[in-house]
Design a protein around this motif. Structure first.
Motif, short mmCIF file in Angstrom:
data_model
loop_
_atom_site.label_atom_id
_atom_site.label_comp_id
_atom_site.label_asym_id
_atom_site.label_seq_id
_atom_site.Cartn_x
_atom_site.Cartn_y
_atom_site.Cartn_z
N GLU A 18 36.82 36.08 36.02
CA GLU A 18 36.38 35.01 35.65
C GLU A 18 35.63 34.49 33.95
N TRP A 31 32.10 37.08 46.47
CA TRP A 31 31.29 38.23 45.58
C TRP A 31 32.22 39.45 47.19
N LEU A 34 35.61 39.30 47.64
CA LEU A 34 36.33 39.74 46.98
C LEU A 34 36.34 41.32 47.26
N ALA A 35 34.88 41.56 48.00
CA ALA A 35 34.74 43.31 47.84
C ALA A 35 35.81 43.81 49.26
N HIS A 41 36.37 44.02 41.24
CA HIS A 41 35.79 43.54 40.11
C HIS A 41 35.27 42.51 41.15
N ALA A 42 33.65 42.42 40.86
CA ALA A 42 33.04 40.43 41.47
C ALA A 42 32.79 39.65 40.81
N ASP A 43 33.52 39.90 39.99
CA ASP A 43 33.53 38.15 38.33
C ASP A 43 35.41 37.87 38.41
N ARG A 45 38.63 35.09 40.50
CA ARG A 45 38.47 33.43 40.93
C ARG A 45 40.29 33.72 41.42
#
Length: 111
Positions: A18, A31, A34-35, A41-43, A45
């Motif tokens: 991000e 999030w 992404l999981a 990491h949730a940040d 794209r």
């Protein structure tokens, strides 16, 4: 994220942090998406600029939902269309509006 597989090659779009500068081809993911993809990491794209690579040496991390995959396909097709319009059909810059009868020619720069 792998978009398609063709023999020993695959077409994939990279995940970027991000904090990296935004690009028009960047696609935000929730999030939980992404999981599901197995990214720690949730940040992150997805940058929907497809890259062709050999399948050799690629390891699977996770899997995204079909809806995410379809969104990525549409976004990468849109980005490819925009790039074709910018570059033109012959690989050179597109003529700008208002310049009638003249092609826009790239100029060399010397340093």
């Amino acid at each position: 994220m792998i978009i398609s597989v063709d023999g020993r090659y695959l077409t994939a779009c990279p995940f970027v942090p991000e904090g990296e500068l935004r690009h028009r081809a960047d696609m935000a993911l929730a999030w939980f998406e992404l999981a599901e993809a197995g990214l720690p990491h949730a940040d992150m794209r997805l940058r929907t600029i497809p890259c062709r690579r050999e399948r050799r040496g690629i390891r699977r991390i996770g899997c995204v939902a079909e809806g995410v995959w379809r969104r990525a396909l549409m976004a990468s097709a849109r980005e490819a269309h925009m790039r074709r319009r910018e570059v033109g059909s012959f690989g050179g810059p597109v003529s700008r509006a208002g310049v009638v009868g003249r092609e826009s020619v790239p100029r060399a720069m010397m340093f």
